[in-house]
Design a protein around this motif. Structure first.
Motif, PDB file in Angstrom:
ATOM      1  N   GLY A 173       1.006  -0.862   0.054  1.00 16.87           N
ATOM      2  CA  GLY A 173      -0.202   0.087   0.104  1.00 16.87           C
ATOM      3  C   GLY A 173       0.993   1.688  -0.151  1.00 16.87           C
ATOM      4  N   SER A 174       0.815   2.415  -0.124  1.00 14.59           N
ATOM      5  CA  SER A 174       1.605   3.932  -0.671  1.00 14.59           C
ATOM      6  C   SER A 174       1.968   4.122  -1.684  1.00 14.59           C
ATOM      7  CB  SER A 174       1.372   4.220   0.749  1.00 14.59           C
ATOM      8  OG  SER A 174       0.128   4.385   0.926  1.00 14.59           O
ATOM      9  N   SER A 175       2.176   2.355  -2.464  1.00 16.74           N
ATOM     10  CA  SER A 175       3.189   2.009  -3.607  1.00 16.74           C
ATOM     11  C   SER A 175       3.068   3.068  -4.444  1.00 16.74           C
ATOM     12  CB  SER A 175       3.972   1.769  -3.157  1.00 16.74           C
ATOM     13  OG  SER A 175       4.284   0.408  -2.029  1.00 16.74           O
ATOM     14  N   ALA A 176       4.443   3.407  -5.407  1.00 11.43           N
ATOM     15  CA  ALA A 176       3.758   4.522  -6.745  1.00 11.43           C
ATOM     16  C   ALA A 176       3.927   2.825  -7.895  1.00 11.43           C
ATOM     17  CB  ALA A 176       5.053   4.847  -7.313  1.00 11.43           C
ATOM     18  N   ILE A 177       2.650   3.230  -9.089  1.00  8.03           N
ATOM     19  CA  ILE A 177       2.940   2.242  -9.835  1.00  8.03           C
ATOM     20  C   ILE A 177       3.125   3.168 -11.430  1.00  8.03           C
ATOM     21  CG2 ILE A 177       1.007   1.297 -11.631  1.00  8.03           C
ATOM     22  CD1 ILE A 177      -0.913   1.007  -8.628  1.00  8.03           C
ATOM     23  N   VAL A 178       3.616   2.356 -12.175  1.00  6.73           N
ATOM     24  CA  VAL A 178       4.000   3.475 -12.895  1.00  6.73           C
ATOM     25  C   VAL A 178       4.391   2.271 -14.383  1.00  6.73           C
ATOM     26  CG1 VAL A 178       5.543   4.604 -14.177  1.00  6.73           C
ATOM     27  CG2 VAL A 178       5.587   5.041 -12.068  1.00  6.73           C
ATOM     28  N   VAL A 179       3.584   3.104 -15.423  1.00  5.89           N
ATOM     29  CA  VAL A 179       3.116   2.276 -16.202  1.00  5.89           C
ATOM     30  C   VAL A 179       3.248   3.089 -18.189  1.00  5.89           C
ATOM     31  CG1 VAL A 179       1.626   1.356 -18.420  1.00  5.89           C
ATOM     32  CG2 VAL A 179       1.366   0.830 -15.557  1.00  5.89           C
ATOM     33  N   TYR A 180       4.557   2.562 -18.503  1.00  3.61           N
ATOM     34  CA  TYR A 180       4.309   3.038 -19.843  1.00  3.61           C
ATOM     35  C   TYR A 180       4.277   2.650 -21.070  1.00  3.61           C
ATOM     36  CZ  TYR A 180       7.591   4.590 -23.727  1.00  3.61           C
ATOM     37  OH  TYR A 180       8.020   4.940 -24.963  1.00  3.61           O
ATOM     38  N   SER A 181       3.645   3.113 -22.145  1.00  6.35           N
ATOM     39  CA  SER A 181       2.917   2.591 -23.555  1.00  6.35           C
ATOM     40  C   SER A 181       3.294   3.485 -24.406  1.00  6.35           C
ATOM     41  CB  SER A 181       1.918   2.250 -23.049  1.00  6.35           C
ATOM     42  OG  SER A 181       1.232   1.725 -24.423  1.00  6.35           O
ATOM     43  N   GLU A 182       3.676   3.013 -25.523  1.00 11.93           N
ATOM     44  CA  GLU A 182       4.504   4.204 -26.826  1.00 11.93           C
ATOM     45  C   GLU A 182       2.388   4.373 -27.447  1.00 11.93           C
ATOM     46  OE1 GLU A 182       6.348   2.621 -30.177  1.00 11.93           O
ATOM     47  OE2 GLU A 182       6.717   0.606 -29.751  1.00 11.93           O
ATOM     48  N   ALA A 183       1.402   3.155 -27.279  1.00  6.75           N
ATOM     49  CA  ALA A 183       0.527   4.625 -27.280  1.00  6.75           C
ATOM     50  C   ALA A 183      -0.585   4.767 -26.537  1.00  6.75           C
ATOM     51  CB  ALA A 183      -0.336   3.344 -28.340  1.00  6.75           C
ATOM     52  N   ILE A 184      -1.535   5.446 -26.559  1.00  5.31           N
ATOM     53  CA  ILE A 184      -2.515   5.994 -24.864  1.00  5.31           C
ATOM     54  C   ILE A 184      -4.037   4.613 -24.809  1.00  5.31           C
ATOM     55  CG2 ILE A 184      -3.914   7.377 -27.031  1.00  5.31           C
ATOM     56  CD1 ILE A 184      -4.193   8.942 -24.438  1.00  5.31           C
ATOM     57  N   ASP A 185      -4.006   4.030 -26.191  1.00  8.21           N
ATOM     58  CA  ASP A 185      -5.174   2.801 -25.549  1.00  8.21           C
ATOM     59  C   ASP A 185      -4.968   2.197 -24.292  1.00  8.21           C
ATOM     60  OD1 ASP A 185      -6.390   4.329 -27.414  1.00  8.21           O
ATOM     61  OD2 ASP A 185      -6.225   3.244 -29.446  1.00  8.21           O
ATOM     62  N   PRO A 186      -3.953   1.399 -24.061  1.00 11.98           N
ATOM     63  CA  PRO A 186      -3.675   0.391 -23.364  1.00 11.98           C
ATOM     64  C   PRO A 186      -3.957   1.144 -22.308  1.00 11.98           C
ATOM     65  CG  PRO A 186      -2.188   0.130 -25.391  1.00 11.98           C
ATOM     66  CD  PRO A 186      -2.749   1.313 -25.788  1.00 11.98           C
ATOM     67  N   LEU A 187      -2.791   2.428 -22.126  1.00 15.79           N
ATOM     68  CA  LEU A 187      -3.242   3.070 -20.754  1.00 15.79           C
ATOM     69  C   LEU A 187      -4.670   3.135 -20.184  1.00 15.79           C
ATOM     70  CD1 LEU A 187       0.186   5.695 -21.311  1.00 15.79           C
ATOM     71  CD2 LEU A 187      -0.571   2.797 -20.207  1.00 15.79           C
ATOM     72  N   LYS A 188      -5.322   3.717 -21.181  1.00 13.05           N
ATOM     73  CA  LYS A 188      -6.478   4.232 -20.896  1.00 13.05           C
ATOM     74  C   LYS A 188      -7.652   3.062 -20.336  1.00 13.05           C
ATOM     75  CE  LYS A 188      -7.658   7.921 -24.191  1.00 13.05           C
ATOM     76  NZ  LYS A 188      -8.681   7.558 -25.717  1.00 13.05           N
ATOM     77  N   ASP A 189      -7.181   1.574 -20.506  1.00 10.74           N
ATOM     78  CA  ASP A 189      -8.125   0.498 -20.845  1.00 10.74           C
ATOM     79  C   ASP A 189      -7.254   0.373 -18.798  1.00 10.74           C
ATOM     80  OD1 ASP A 189      -8.954   0.253 -22.517  1.00 10.74           O
ATOM     81  OD2 ASP A 189      -7.250  -1.974 -23.828  1.00 10.74           O
ATOM     82  N   ALA A 190      -5.942   0.462 -18.862  1.00  8.78           N
ATOM     83  CA  ALA A 190      -5.898   0.381 -17.493  1.00  8.78           C
ATOM     84  C   ALA A 190      -6.296   1.335 -15.547  1.00  8.78           C
ATOM     85  CB  ALA A 190      -4.094   0.316 -17.438  1.00  8.78           C
ATOM     86  N   ILE A 191      -6.122   2.471 -16.366  1.00 12.97           N
ATOM     87  CA  ILE A 191      -6.219   3.509 -15.575  1.00 12.97           C
ATOM     88  C   ILE A 191      -7.842   3.827 -15.355  1.00 12.97           C
ATOM     89  CG2 ILE A 191      -7.225   5.479 -17.381  1.00 12.97           C
ATOM     90  CD1 ILE A 191      -5.352   7.011 -15.729  1.00 12.97           C
ATOM     91  N   ASN A 192      -9.104   2.533 -16.036  1.00 11.20           N
ATOM     92  CA  ASN A 192     -10.360   2.565 -16.185  1.00 11.20           C
ATOM     93  C   ASN A 192     -10.076   1.388 -15.323  1.00 11.20           C
ATOM     94  OD1 ASN A 192     -12.974   2.357 -16.179  1.00 11.20           O
ATOM     95  ND2 ASN A 192     -12.942   0.974 -17.810  1.00 11.20           N
ATOM     96  N   PHE A 193      -9.622   0.527 -15.645  1.00  9.69           N
ATOM     97  CA  PHE A 193      -9.327  -0.637 -14.556  1.00  9.69           C
ATOM     98  C   PHE A 193      -9.155  -0.235 -12.983  1.00  9.69           C
ATOM     99  CE2 PHE A 193      -5.931  -3.996 -12.204  1.00  9.69           C
ATOM    100  CZ  PHE A 193      -7.099  -4.727 -11.944  1.00  9.69           C
ATOM    101  N   LEU A 194      -7.467   0.070 -12.677  1.00  6.83           N
ATOM    102  CA  LEU A 194      -7.935   1.208 -11.445  1.00  6.83           C
ATOM    103  C   LEU A 194      -8.863   1.703 -10.728  1.00  6.83           C
ATOM    104  CD1 LEU A 194      -3.699   1.894 -12.015  1.00  6.83           C
ATOM    105  CD2 LEU A 194      -4.525   0.159 -10.957  1.00  6.83           C
ATOM    106  N   LYS A 195      -9.423   2.645 -11.635  1.00  2.00           N
ATOM    107  CA  LYS A 195     -10.211   3.335 -11.220  1.00  2.00           C
ATOM    108  C   LYS A 195     -11.554   2.839 -10.807  1.00  2.00           C
ATOM    109  CE  LYS A 195      -8.914   7.938 -12.974  1.00  2.00           C
ATOM    110  NZ  LYS A 195      -9.470   9.172 -13.748  1.00  2.00           N
ATOM    111  N   THR A 196     -12.135   1.368 -11.615  1.00  2.00           N
ATOM    112  CA  THR A 196     -13.217   0.672 -11.208  1.00  2.00           C
ATOM    113  C   THR A 196     -13.358   0.488  -9.835  1.00  2.00           C
ATOM    114  OG1 THR A 196     -13.827   1.035 -13.699  1.00  2.00           O
ATOM    115  CG2 THR A 196     -14.479  -0.443 -12.403  1.00  2.00           C
ATOM    116  N   THR A 197     -11.977  -0.417  -9.765  1.00  2.00           N
ATOM    117  CA  THR A 197     -12.026  -1.729  -9.008  1.00  2.00           C
ATOM    118  C   THR A 197     -11.728  -0.671  -7.290  1.00  2.00           C
ATOM    119  OG1 THR A 197      -9.257  -1.867  -9.435  1.00  2.00           O
ATOM    120  CG2 THR A 197     -11.235  -3.378 -10.408  1.00  2.00           C
ATOM    121  N   GLY A 198     -11.262   0.277  -7.429  1.00  2.00           N
ATOM    122  CA  GLY A 198     -11.229   0.999  -6.219  1.00  2.00           C
ATOM    123  C   GLY A 198      -9.393   0.480  -5.815  1.00  2.00           C
TER     124      GLY A 198
END
Length: 467
Positions: A385-410
């Motif tokens: 808990g309280s740890s940093a998460i960093v995800v890199y991608s060439e395109a923005i679409d995979p990150l949209k799915d990832a951020i939706n997953f993080l926000k939706t699952t809380g």
């Protein structure tokens, strides 16, 4: 009679005499300081050092300073023996197979506008403007020095005097870069390796720029004594920078996709044995299997509790859950099932990875060309808990799915997606402007902070098809 000035007393520095700012350091920080001081060395190229050659045109080439090793630069081949003992970072001139330190590097910065033409509008670019033929130039290369070569070419140019002073400065710089053979020898650091990959093999490193890599390390809070969990598909560019930043302290866990880890960039860096000792690689299947086994054990406990409750009411024997005899790679989370040969070696690797994953990591870095949401879902349970998460991608679409997953699952807060912008500028009197050639693509970065106890909303997550 004036008093004589006091004679300074030379104090001998013993083991007990240390700077005041180091007196309060803990033993582990003193150890870190001593280790890093030893690693920096005396600033000269040593036998076996991994180096990067930076030519005058800005090209970055990988090499190794080893006796008898041949270095190929363009059409010429040189022996690396001559580099050993030379200082890092200084400009060297290649002359007759030797590398000499350049003490007076000529570069036209300030120009006198009265010495050149007023405009280039009447100049026409033709091969006939240069009186020397290509054969003449090749013969001169074998007879004269680089500076004499530049003077000869300039004197035989029919259009040089008619150019403006700015065009003359640019022309001289281009010819000097070509014929003087100046280069710089740089230590193979993580950032330089990233720049070399971007220049030579951009597809391998997912077009990761050094400034983007620096942002990732800062956002992930990578430091000494960190436990960093990485899934890296940049051929080890990100991993090499993390190992260098941690300096041999902490742990770096590398979950790779595919059959074997692709970490060739780690081999290009000057990493000591201590820095690589903290490095452990294992397939991404290990955390996935652990997650499946954990879910299976949890389901077994729920079924057993439910069956016990039914048996207590009906005075019946507790039934065995169908499929409970299934054996996975980890039997009841107690470790891998033993086997022989390759499987035994694989099991030992999995067992070590299993032990390391029992301790939560405080940084998660993902740089993948595959489904980042699936990788994020597999690795998140092993991040504290309280740890940093960093995800890199060439395109923005995979990150949209990832951020939706993080926000939706809380499971995370402070979720953001950003794009770095980087551009080089030429800074010269009356000639300050952005460089004409630049890389316009730097990828996208998702940053977030892991929540220690995420909200219990499985129904909402299932409704979105995210779990």
């Amino acid at each position: 009679m004036a008093d004589n000035p006091p004679v300074p007393v030379k104090e001998e520095k013993g083991e007990d005499m240390i700077p005041s700012h180091q007196a309060a350091w803990s033993p582990e920080y003193k150890e870190m300081f001593a280790f890093w001081s030893e690693e920096r060395g005396d600033g000269v190229i040593r036998e076996g050092d991994k180096i990067i050659l930076k030519t005058a045109e800005g090209k970055l080439l990988f090499a190794r300073a080893r006796t008898g090793k041949k270095l190929k630069m363009g059409r010429s081949t040189y022996v690396a023996d001559k580099l050993i003992g030379k200082p890092y970072g200084q400009s060297l001139e290649v002359a007759r197979g030797d590398f000499n330190v350049v003490t007076d590097k000529k570069e036209m910065v300030d120009v006198d506008e009265s010495k050149g033409g007023k405009s280039n509008e009447k100049l026409v670019d033709r091969n006939s403007n240069q009186k020397l033929s290509q054969d003449d130039i090749e013969k001169l290369k074998r007879k004269v020095t680089g500076e004499e070569m530049v003077k000869t070419i300039v004197s035989n140019s029919a259009t040089f005097k008619g150019k403006t002073v700015y065009s003359q400065a640019k022309y001289l710089k281009r010819k000097r870069n070509k014929f003087l053979g100046h280069l710089s020898v740089l230590p193979a650091s993580g950032m330089l390796v990233c720049a070399a990959y971007l220049q030579n093999w951009p597809g391998r490193s997912l077009r990761l720029r050094p400034d983007t890599l620096a942002t990732m390390l800062t956002a992930a809070n990578v430091r000494a004594h960190s436990r960093t969990l990485i899934c890296d598909d940049t051929f080890g560019v990100v991993t090499a920078a993390v190992l260098e930043r941690q300096g041999g302290f902490g742990k770096v866990l590398f979950a790779f996709t595919g059959e074997r880890p692709k970490t060739e960039a780690v081999g290009f860096c000057n990493l000591s044995s201590r820095m690589t000792e903290i490095f452990l690689t294992f397939p991404l299947a290990v955390p996935r299997e652990l997650n499946e086994q954990r879910e299976l054990n949890e389901q077994r406990r729920r079924d057993a509790a439910k069956a016990a409750e039914v048996a207590a009411r009906k005075d019946e024997k507790t039934p065995e859950r169908e499929g409970s005899a299934r054996k996975s790679l980890f039997d009841d989370m107690g470790g891998p099932i033993g086997s022989t040969g390759i499987e035994e070696k694989k099991s030992r690797l999995y067992a070590r990875a299993f032990e390391e994953l029992q301790i939560s990591c405080n940084s998660l870095i993902i740089a993948s060309r595959f489904d980042t949401k699936a990788i994020l879902r597999d690795l998140l349970p092993y991040v504290a808990g309280s740890s940093a998460i960093v995800v890199y991608s060439e395109a923005i679409d995979p990150l949209k799915d990832a951020i939706n997953f993080l926000k939706t699952t809380g499971q995370a807060v402070n979720c953001n997606i950003c794009e770095n912008w980087f551009r080089e500028y030429q800074i010269l009197p009356k000639r300050t402007h952005p460089m004409m050639n630049m890389n316009g693509m730097g990828g996208y970065i998702l940053t977030a902070i892991k929540i220690a106890h995420p909200a219990d909303i499985p129904a909402k997550a299932e409704s979105f098809g995210l779990v």
